[in-house]
Design a protein around this motif. Structure first.
Motif, PDB file in Angstrom:
ATOM      1  N   CYS A 411      75.274  19.219  26.443  1.00 24.23           N
ATOM      2  CA  CYS A 411      74.225  18.483  25.739  1.00 24.23           C
ATOM      3  C   CYS A 411      73.506  19.421  24.775  1.00 24.23           C
ATOM      4  O   CYS A 411      73.649  20.639  24.848  1.00 24.23           O
ATOM      5  CB  CYS A 411      73.229  17.882  26.743  1.00 24.23           C
ATOM      6  SG  CYS A 411      72.355  19.105  27.736  1.00 24.23           S
ATOM      7  N   GLY A 412      72.720  18.835  23.892  1.00 25.42           N
ATOM      8  CA  GLY A 412      72.007  19.633  22.909  1.00 25.42           C
ATOM      9  C   GLY A 412      72.578  19.406  21.516  1.00 25.42           C
ATOM     10  O   GLY A 412      73.302  18.443  21.257  1.00 25.42           O
ATOM     11  N   THR A 413      72.275  20.309  20.609  1.00 22.00           N
ATOM     12  CA  THR A 413      72.719  20.218  19.219  1.00 22.00           C
ATOM     13  C   THR A 413      73.700  21.349  18.958  1.00 22.00           C
ATOM     14  O   THR A 413      73.422  22.513  19.290  1.00 22.00           O
ATOM     15  CB  THR A 413      71.503  20.304  18.271  1.00 22.00           C
ATOM     16  OG1 THR A 413      70.586  19.245  18.619  1.00 22.00           O
ATOM     17  CG2 THR A 413      71.931  20.139  16.826  1.00 22.00           C
ATOM     18  N   PHE A 414      74.852  21.026  18.380  1.00 18.37           N
ATOM     19  CA  PHE A 414      76.001  21.926  18.336  1.00 18.37           C
ATOM     20  C   PHE A 414      75.682  23.327  17.829  1.00 18.37           C
ATOM     21  O   PHE A 414      76.136  24.315  18.398  1.00 18.37           O
ATOM     22  CB  PHE A 414      77.116  21.310  17.487  1.00 18.37           C
ATOM     23  CG  PHE A 414      77.715  20.058  18.074  1.00 18.37           C
ATOM     24  CD1 PHE A 414      77.878  19.934  19.441  1.00 18.37           C
ATOM     25  CD2 PHE A 414      78.100  19.014  17.250  1.00 18.37           C
ATOM     26  CE1 PHE A 414      78.427  18.787  19.992  1.00 18.37           C
ATOM     27  CE2 PHE A 414      78.652  17.854  17.798  1.00 18.37           C
ATOM     28  CZ  PHE A 414      78.821  17.743  19.170  1.00 18.37           C
ATOM     29  N   GLU A 415      74.928  23.436  16.741  1.00 20.78           N
ATOM     30  CA  GLU A 415      74.700  24.755  16.132  1.00 20.78           C
ATOM     31  C   GLU A 415      73.916  25.706  17.032  1.00 20.78           C
ATOM     32  O   GLU A 415      73.895  26.911  16.790  1.00 20.78           O
ATOM     33  CB  GLU A 415      73.960  24.601  14.801  1.00 20.78           C
ATOM     34  CG  GLU A 415      74.817  24.013  13.690  1.00 20.78           C
ATOM     35  CD  GLU A 415      74.077  23.966  12.373  1.00 20.78           C
ATOM     36  OE1 GLU A 415      73.505  25.003  11.973  1.00 20.78           O
ATOM     37  OE2 GLU A 415      74.053  22.889  11.742  1.00 20.78           O
TER      38      GLU A 415
END
Length: 578
Positions: A411-415
């Protein structure tokens, strides 16, 4: 690649999700065993709870085959082994049987002894199990073989000789595999990196941030409110399951009376349809525990027949994303101010994350969009949608309670994802937040995260590959990084060093997750002359303030966004604790 059969054959397939589940289960079983055995090791009795699990998370597994030497008498050794499965013979040419037994006392276990003429197992002509020397001890599953190394590091005179500089012990015994043996192990250097000096840890305990403030809150959330206790003023935006409005509390006998708040409504029907009842409840519970100037906390929650509501402080602000990537170039921060503002914001973010960690919560979605900059130039952390309480307990399929010190959801934002998110079965802890902080600092300095060629790049395969490669190759920095980050009067490379240590691929080497916790960040040379106390009390003037035109005017026409809540006809008990 193309794979073709040359003859008729039967293939078995295993999908990725099942493979990940199996790996995670195996990794969890191994860690659970290791943690239990660490708990039983008397020489490590000072370690309990979180710190014990933290040490357990650093342990690696190794297999030794029949007759292989694990530790040789007279040789130096830095590793502390635990027998996971199989048997290990412990013998010594220099020690008598009583001396040997004193080296490795086995509370609640009986040393396994055989004469030199006996052997273990059922040897065959091609594969014989080695004989165990007379008087040798045999360590079985759960035996902590690292006792002498730990005692030596702790300065115990009777222990095997210990070299403090090299962090190694000269063994007075030989340890040999009897049959196939699996062991898990850590070394003294790793122990001291993640927990602190052995002598201090085992005598005075550990000072650590994570989980230290659980249950501490100055004000409890207000209870017994309803939607009629608030007067809507303006529309602020759309939430995942409903709208967010600006409203004033009109209940006179309430401590919220007369103040303005942001109220987030969540449609019960949509929450249930998305199977997010537990997630929404968890977010509310975590918000209750967070109360800090740099974290958007919750003041109240309530429900009506069709929705649940979260009442949070209203902050006139702009996201850090809008500041870093302004639509109008005239709003870009001057370079010299940006250097100071970046350090100031990095300190704000660190303070916010430390508070979240103090409550035993891993945030897991640190990015500019989740950071507000208020009119005073200070950062406020928002949105606990991906946050996770650690450790957490659940009941397994056999009805037993299992405590998890790691979580496995991608989970989270890829970068901003740490490498451990991509390693099947490895799991992750709150240490992923320190990785994301490293990405954030880099982005504030360079205008992009460290693993893309330009802001907004969408090549995910290249992004993930670059993140994972950090386990073999350190992060590379642009040649202009130091000149863009240098604070007057501080080391030119200080910011780069901070980022490099936050972006360590292995969590046990990552700044913030080492001995002393966040002190490794707050005491780093990048913050050499920074007044943390003044910042925490908000007595420090921010180096840069957002211009007035950064703040979007709130929508006054509520009717434009007036929409009826979907009728909820499901089980009302699902929201009984609201």
């Amino acid at each position: 690649a193309t794979v073709k059969t040359k003859t008729n054959c039967v293939l078995w397939s295993l999908d990725r999700e099942t493979f990940q589940t199996v790996q995670a289960a195996q990794a969890l079983e191994s860690r659970t065993k290791s943690n239990q055995y660490l708990h039983e090791a008397q020489c490590l009795s000072a370690l309990r709870g979180y710190h014990q699990r933290k040490l357990g998370s650093t342990m690696k597994r190794t297999q030794f085959l029949n007759g292989e030497v694990i530790v040789k008498e007279g040789a130096t050794n830095s590793k502390c082994y635990i027998v996971e499965s199989g048997m290990v013979a412990i013998s010594s040419e220099s020690l008598g049987e009583e001396e040997l037994a004193a080296k490795f006392p086995v509370p609640n276990k009986i040393p396994y002894e055989r004469s030199s003429s006996q052997s273990v197992g059922s040897p065959t002509a091609s594969h014989k199990t080695p004989a165990i020397p007379g008087g040798a001890m045999v360590a079985t599953e759960g035996f902590f073989l690292g006792r002498q190394v730990i005692l030596g590091a702790n300065g115990v005179a009777e222990a095997d000789p210990f070299d403090e500089a090299a962090k190694t012990s000269t063994s007075t015994t030989t340890m040999k595999a009897v049959g196939a043996v699996w062991v898990s192990h850590f070394d003294i250097a790793t122990f001291e990196a993640v927990l602190g000096p052995v002598k201090e840890v085992l005598s005075t305990g550990i000072d650590d941030d994570f989980g230290s403030g659980v249950g501490v809150r100055e004000l409890e959330p207000v209870k017994g409110l309803s939607d009629s206790d608030f007067e809507e003023i303006a529309f602020l935006g759309e939430g995942a399951y409903g709208k967010v409005t600006l409203a004033k509390c009109i209940k006179e006998d309430c401590r919220l009376y007369g103040k303005e708040y942001a109220i987030k409504s969540l449609s019960k029907k949509q929450v249930v349809e998305q199977n997010h009842v537990a997630q929404v409840g968890s977010e509310r519970d975590m918000l209750i525990e967070l109360h800090h100037p740099f974290v958007l906390g919750m003041e109240a929650s309530f429900q009506c027949p069709d929705a649940v509501y979260l009442v949070t402080d209203y902050v006139k602000s702009v996201t850090l994303f809008e500041i870093l990537y302004p639509a109008d170039e005239s709003n870009e921060i001057p370079p010299e101010q940006k250097k100071l503002a970046s350090r100031f914001w990095a300190a704000n973010i660190t303070e916010a994350i430390v508070h979240v960690h103090n409550q035993g919560v891993a945030y897991r979605d640190l990015k500019p969009e989740n950071l507000l900059v208020n009119e005073q130039g200070y950062i406020i952390l928002i949105d606990l949608g991906f946050a996770k309480k650690l450790p957490y307990t659940e009941v397994d399929q056999d009805g037993f309670e299992v405590t998890h010190d790691m979580t496995y959801t991608l989970c989270g934002t890829f970068e901003y994802l740490a490498p451990e998110f991509f390693y099947d079965g490895h799991g992750h802890t709150h240490a992923v937040d320190y990785w994301a902080l490293g990405c954030m600092v880099h982005e504030m300095i360079m205008g992009q995260t460290p693993f893309v060629d330009f802001p907004g790049e969408q090549d995910l395969r290249k992004l993930f590959l670059r993140i994972c490669k950090t386990q073999y190759k350190p992060v590379e920095f642009d040649s202009e990084f130091d000149s863009k980050a240098e604070i007057p009067g501080e080391e030119a490379s200080a910011c780069r060093d901070l980022c490099a240590n936050l972006l360590k691929a292995h969590p046990t080497e990552r700044l913030g997750n080492l001995a002393g916790g966040a002190k490794g960040i707050t005491e780093h040379p990048y913050f050499g002359n920074f007044d943390w106390a003044a910042m925490r009390s908000k007595e420090m003037e921010a180096p840069w303030l957002p211009p007035a035109d950064f703040f979007s005017s709130v929508e006054k026409d509520l009717l434009t966004h007036d929409s009826e809540l979907e009728v909820y006809e499901g089980d009302p008990d699902l929201f009984a604790d609201w």
